[in-house]
Write a protein that holds these residues in place. Structure first.
Motif, PDB file in Angstrom:
ATOM      1  N   MET A 195      -1.769   0.679   6.469  1.00 33.96           N
ATOM      2  CA  MET A 195      -1.275  -0.684   6.365  1.00 33.96           C
ATOM      3  C   MET A 195      -0.751  -1.132   7.713  1.00 33.96           C
ATOM      4  O   MET A 195      -0.417  -0.311   8.573  1.00 33.96           O
ATOM      5  CB  MET A 195      -0.161  -0.791   5.313  1.00 33.96           C
TER       6      MET A 195
ATOM      7  N   GLY B 113       0.002   3.249  -6.959  1.00 34.70           N
ATOM      8  CA  GLY B 113      -0.860   2.267  -7.608  1.00 34.70           C
ATOM      9  C   GLY B 113      -0.555   2.047  -9.070  1.00 34.70           C
ATOM     10  O   GLY B 113      -1.066   1.093  -9.669  1.00 34.70           O
TER      11      GLY B 113
ATOM     12  N   PHE C  87      -2.880   6.038   2.394  1.00 36.99           N
ATOM     13  CA  PHE C  87      -2.864   4.595   2.624  1.00 36.99           C
ATOM     14  C   PHE C  87      -2.814   4.300   4.112  1.00 36.99           C
ATOM     15  O   PHE C  87      -2.362   5.116   4.925  1.00 36.99           O
ATOM     16  CB  PHE C  87      -1.676   3.933   1.922  1.00 36.99           C
TER      17      PHE C  87
ATOM     18  N   ALA D 215      -3.099  10.826  -2.726  1.00 40.87           N
ATOM     19  CA  ALA D 215      -3.103   9.430  -2.305  1.00 40.87           C
ATOM     20  C   ALA D 215      -2.977   9.330  -0.795  1.00 40.87           C
ATOM     21  O   ALA D 215      -2.279  10.122  -0.155  1.00 40.87           O
ATOM     22  CB  ALA D 215      -1.959   8.667  -2.965  1.00 40.87           C
TER      23      ALA D 215
ATOM     24  N   PRO E 244       0.793  -1.240   0.000  1.00 39.45           N
ATOM     25  CA  PRO E 244       0.000   0.000   0.000  1.00 39.45           C
ATOM     26  C   PRO E 244       0.819   1.281   0.000  1.00 39.45           C
ATOM     27  O   PRO E 244       0.300   2.337  -0.387  1.00 39.45           O
ATOM     28  CB  PRO E 244      -0.824  -0.129   1.288  1.00 39.45           C
ATOM     29  N   ASP E 245       2.084   1.235   0.460  1.00 37.63           N
ATOM     30  CA  ASP E 245       2.870   2.455   0.474  1.00 37.63           C
ATOM     31  C   ASP E 245       3.573   2.700  -0.852  1.00 37.63           C
ATOM     32  O   ASP E 245       4.383   3.625  -0.957  1.00 37.63           O
ATOM     33  CB  ASP E 245       3.891   2.438   1.615  1.00 37.63           C
TER      34      ASP E 245
ATOM     35  N   VAL F 272      -4.605  -0.880   2.381  1.00 39.14           N
ATOM     36  CA  VAL F 272      -5.265  -0.364   1.191  1.00 39.14           C
ATOM     37  C   VAL F 272      -4.734   1.027   0.879  1.00 39.14           C
ATOM     38  O   VAL F 272      -4.387   1.798   1.789  1.00 39.14           O
ATOM     39  CB  VAL F 272      -6.803  -0.331   1.379  1.00 39.14           C
ATOM     40  N   ARG F 273      -4.653   1.326  -0.376  1.00 40.42           N
ATOM     41  CA  ARG F 273      -4.257   2.646  -0.861  1.00 40.42           C
ATOM     42  C   ARG F 273      -5.408   3.221  -1.666  1.00 40.42           C
ATOM     43  O   ARG F 273      -6.050   2.502  -2.453  1.00 40.42           O
ATOM     44  CB  ARG F 273      -2.999   2.551  -1.731  1.00 40.42           C
TER      45      ARG F 273
ATOM     46  N   GLU G 208      -6.319   6.463  -4.304  1.00 39.09           N
ATOM     47  CA  GLU G 208      -5.747   7.522  -5.140  1.00 39.09           C
ATOM     48  C   GLU G 208      -6.857   8.244  -5.902  1.00 39.09           C
ATOM     49  O   GLU G 208      -7.678   7.598  -6.575  1.00 39.09           O
ATOM     50  CB  GLU G 208      -4.736   6.958  -6.135  1.00 39.09           C
TER      51      GLU G 208
END
Length: 953
Positions: free
Chosen positions: A597, A161, A595, A593, A157-158, A611-612, A614
């Motif tokens: 985690m 995407g 995120f 963005a 997630p970091d 989860v991310r 954007e």
């Protein structure tokens, strides 16, 4: 402390490991710090310096093993063991990676055989836009700047995407990698066998650490590198087509026409090249105490491509409309005096692969280009630990400018006159896919105005009249300015019976690509006189024969580059640049963005998930074709990227990795512009599509890794990617007069545009092994010297599929024009563009007593390059299988000095692209086997040899 390499570098093991993992956001930094230095002290390891390959690979494997997601790593020393001048070539040795080449140099990286635009580029964990755009181009980045190359095959997630197949992270050097003053230098030279051209290279790294008392410690590192490669190339290109009249009807309608594809033109592009890579980098690290660190980093890399190209184009379909359409079988075959040029005329005895065309046009281009591609990236980063609270903060700001300067010093265009008897008759032979043979004759007119035959053979092509049509001087520059801001807050705590790290982060990216294009065109006798340019090519040529080896079928003379420079300078002094308004555009992409985690670690392994989100905003501005009226298009999308990774320690040395990832590949910036671009030089029309959707994917990975004690590695894994809205280049003949402005007929230009296909998937298997004999020589009863042998091998197998939507039989190829009818093409299945069925590397080495040698072979099977919309362009296009064999040898004279020798491209196999109509014809109801004999492009570059000295102290 430990030494690495035969040069006796004293490097902190902790520094190497922790700098690597710190540069990778997806790696759990705190846990790896504990593993690297469990007692809080730097581990003392002394390496004798006799096993540089094994030692550097051991460091790469150590970083790889400690990662919480699936990565593959190459260390800087490993890069140095092979003739790897740029990052693409260096990374291609790693499991599952393959490259695409240009002029014999590795340029793009494909991860596990997937499309190259699924691969992203980053410096120290910051994604960087390549000068070309989203297609990350790695030949502009010298391998000398890298300490580690870390390829992440599974996204966390970091990470942005836009990473679908993998991210190539270049971890740069730091002064804290060393315990004091360090100087590393390299100097060498070599030869390119084809054309007997020279190569030169050199690099220098200087690093030191300074104690500033109560203010802590400062580390300073500066580095520079230079590489120059002079070369010539062998080349031919052929464009295949179904000849179509302006009303959409076929020219060739004789029986059997369904399987006939004719060469529209064939040409030789004969290059004299000088390519250079150089880089400058600087890094300032400040550690006021153990809990805080601030780093300022700058890297500048530039790739220079000075290219003199003599281009002879034989326009075989110049008068295709002279052929009278007839559906009847030929009354006789082999008529040597047809009443037309005989192009696409089976009744004259011609076939698509062999025949004669009478009185056709030669389009000659003398082009001097000076391409410059550069990346200038600057980062200010801070890392802070707040005592024993478990809280950590990382922040950074980055500015990167990528520039793609495609300027043309000058291009002189020489064309045959309209009088047929002043033009050549050309006998062509394409029966061997490895050659495009032509033979030239004078053209003799017989009775009647349209009946001709071949006269006497002609060897020197410049004896044909080819008046100067124009001189073009072009300034073509794309600039991308990118701003990134990122903040990550981490918290270490106990959770659910394990050690946990929770992270939350925000990232802002804004990328603005601006394309500014201007040109001077001199096309009158008065203008030629003003700039002192002769209209006779023979007065513009050198008395220098062809430097390559390919059989051309004719002789020619290279143009004089100094005369071209003089003419270009005179044109700039006497004429004004005019903007190419249809080519200019600006596209801005803004990404917000965030995120969350978490990573849980237990004795049995770890779990990483999150989860991310954007939000992507795009805005494009361009001019309507033929006007200065601006058009603006905007779009906005919000995308979610969940991921989950589980690592299970099946034993002390075995690790099972299972991962779920998601990603989205977005169209390139120029493909999002809201207009079309006309290129009269290459006879193409390309269109933007602001409404194109991102290519969405989700995937699964399952890998078993086994780390052999004390040294070695085995792995096997499977992966699956599901894709929808697959991006592909819609390619077809324009077949319309809508853009025939300025007195130029563009109806037979090739039209390109980005579009979405249907769904697709790729599934594969990857295996890798890396072993040294040394630990087992005594058990096997072998002499000690045999312990120097080692082997590395990897294999990737792929199966991919994309559903290409069908097209309508009637297509409006341009606004406000009558539609053109093409044969209906139903929905069909093709490979995922850019994917190979298999990729493998195998190498053996020996190193002991200060001597090391390595032989490495890599091969990639054929891959789909472009999907055809219809049969007009002879089907889909493929690159044929590519392989390369390299050799490297070095000897340490002392602990500080070594000599080396590298040999590249020892097999000297050509690169070949071909048209494949079988899939398209089968979809239309004519079952046809896969074909690879219609060569579109063929190039050979020759072997290269280099040697020199490395010094370290």
């Amino acid at each position: 402390m430990f030494h690495t390499g035969s040069l006796g570098l004293r490097i902190s093991r902790k520094a190497v490991m922790l700098a690597a993992v710190a540069a990778m956001p997806q790696v759990a930094f705190a846990e790896e710090q504990k593993k690297a230095d469990p007692e809080g002290e730097v581990a003392e390891i002394l390496v004798a310096g006799e096993r540089p390959i094994a030692e550097s690979e051991a460091e790469a494997l150590r970083v790889q093993r400690l990662s919480d997601n699936l990565v593959t790593v190459a260390s800087a020393d490993s890069v140095g063991r092979l003739p790897d001048q740029n990052i693409a070539q260096a990374a291609s040795r790693l499991p599952g990676l393959a490259v695409e080449r240009d002029q014999g140099q590795a340029r793009y990286i494909s991860v596990r055989g997937a499309p190259n635009y699924w691969t992203t580029l980053s410096f120290d964990g910051i994604n960087v836009v390549s000068p070309e755009g989203r297609d990350a181009r790695f030949d502009s980045i010298p391998s000398a700047i890298a300490k580690l190359i870390v390829v992440s095959k599974a996204v966390t997630p970091d990470m942005p995407g836009e990473t679908v197949a993998g991210n190539v992270n270049i971890v740069t050097r730091s002064a804290f990698d060393y315990d004091g003053l360090r100087v590393l230098a390299k100097a060498g030279g070599g030869i390119a066998e084809l054309g007997d051209r020279r190569e030169y290279e050199g690099n220098l790294v200087v690093a030191d650490r300074f104690d500033v008392g109560g203010l802590g410690e400062i580390g300073v590192l500066v580095s520079g590198s230079y590489y120059e490669r002079n070369m010539v190339t062998d080349n031919f290109e052929t464009d295949w087509e179904v000849p179509i009249r302006g009303d959409g009807t076929r020219v060739d309608q004789r029986p059997g026409f369904q399987n006939r594809f004719w060469a529209r033109e064939t040409e030789n592009k004969l290059y004299r090249l000088t390519r250079k890579n150089w880089s400058l980098s600087g890094r300032l690290d400040w550690r006021p105490n153990d809990d805080n660190e601030i780093s300022l980093r700058s890297v500048y890399t530039i790739f220079l491509d000075d290219e003199a190209r003599d281009n002879y184009i034989f326009d075989l379909d110049d008068r295709q409309n002279d052929l009278v359409t007839d559906t009847a079988a030929c009354a006789s075959v082999g008529n040597p005096t047809p009443i037309n040029t005989a192009y696409a005329d089976v009744c004259s005895g011609n076939t698509p692969l062999k025949g004669t065309v009478y009185g056709i046009d030669i389009n000659q281009r003398s082009t001097l280009r000076e391409f410059r591609q550069s990346i200038f990236t600057n980062t200010l980063e801070g890392k802070h630990t707040f005592g024993d609270s478990g809280l950590k903060l990382e922040w950074l700001g980055n500015f990167t400018r990528s520039k793609d300067d495609r300027s043309v010093v000058g291009e002189a265009r020489w064309n045959s006159p309209s009088t047929r008897t002043l033009r050549p008759t050309v006998a062509y032979d394409f029966t061997d896919p490895q050659f495009a043979r032509v033979q030239l004759f004078n053209t003799v007119q017989l009775s009647g105005p349209t009946r001709f035959q071949a006269g006497t053979p002609v060897t020197a092509i410049d004896t044909f009249t080819k008046p100067l049509a124009d001189l073009r001087v072009s300034d073509l520059v794309d600039t991308t300015d990118a701003y990134t801001g990122r903040a990550i807050l981490a918290y270490d705590t106990a959770f659910l019976g394990g050690d946990a790290t929770f992270k939350a982060g925000f990232q802002f990216d804004q990328r603005t690509k601006t394309s500014v294009n201007n040109r001077i065109t001199v096309d009158t006798p008065a203008g030629f006189s003003t700039i002192g340019l002769s209209t006779d090519f023979n007065q513009f040529a050198l008395d220098l024969p062809f430097q390559g080896k390919i059989p051309l079928g004719y002789t020619f003379r290279y143009f004089d580059t100094e005369k071209m420079r003089a003419a270009s300078a005179a044109a700039r002094a006497n004429f004004a640049f005019a903007p190419l308004t249809d080519d200019n555009y600006r596209v801005r992409e803004t990404i917000y963005a965030g995120f969350v985690m978490g990573t849980l670690r237990y004795d049995w392994g770890s779990v990483l998930g999150g989860v991310r989100v954007e939000k992507v905003q795009n805005e494009g501005t361009a001019n309507r074709v033929g006007t200065t009226q601006p058009i603006t298009a905007q779009s906005e999308k919000t995308l979610f990227f969940p991921s989950l990774h589980v690592n299970y320690n099946v034993s002390d040395n075995g690790k099972l990795r299972v991962g779920y990832t998601t990603g989205a590949a977005r169209a390139d910036y120029d493909q999002l512009r809201p207009n079309v671009q006309v290129d009269d030089v290459n006879q193409t029309i390309s269109g933007g599509n602001p409404a194109v959707k991102p290519e969405r994917s989700w995937g699964l990975d399952a890998y078993l890794e086994w780390y052999v004690v004390p040294q070695g590695y085995l792995s096997i894994g499977a992966y699956y990617r599901k894709v929808r809205d697959v991006l592909y280049i819609d390619r077809r003949t324009f077949a319309s007069d809508a853009l025939n402005f300025g007195g130029i007929d563009r109806s037979d230009y090739i039209f390109f545009g980005i579009n979405n296909a249907g769904r697709g998937r790729i599934v594969g298997l990857e295996m890798a092994a890396q072993l040294q004999l040394d630990p087992w020589t005594e058990d096997l009863g072998l002499p000690e010297w045999m312990g120097g042998f080692g082997i590395s091998a990897n294999l990737t197998l792929n199966d991919s599929e994309v559903v290409k939507p069908g097209i309508r039989s009637t297509i409006a190829v341009a606004p406000n024009t009558n539609p053109v009818t093409f044969p209906t093409v139903p929905e069909r299945k093709v490979r995922l563009p850019g994917t190979s069925d298999y990729v493998y590397n195998i190498g053996g080495y020996y190193e002991k007593y200060g001597f090391s040698a390595r032989l490495q072979y890599q091969k990639r099977s054929a891959w789909l390059d472009g999907i055809a919309n219809d049969e007009v362009d002879a089907g889909d296009t493929y690159w044929a299988a590519d392989d390369e064999l390299d050799f490297s040898m070095r000897y340490a004279i002392t602990s500080n000095v070594e000599v080396y020798f590298d040999a590249s491209n020892l097999l000297d196999n050509p690169g070949r692209r071909f048209a494949e109509p079988g899939n398209l014809l089968s979809a239309q109801g004519t079952p046809t086997a896969f074909q690879d004999n219609l060569t579109i492009e063929w190039e050979r570059f020759g072997r290269r040899y280099s040697g020199g000295v490395r010094v370290t102290f």
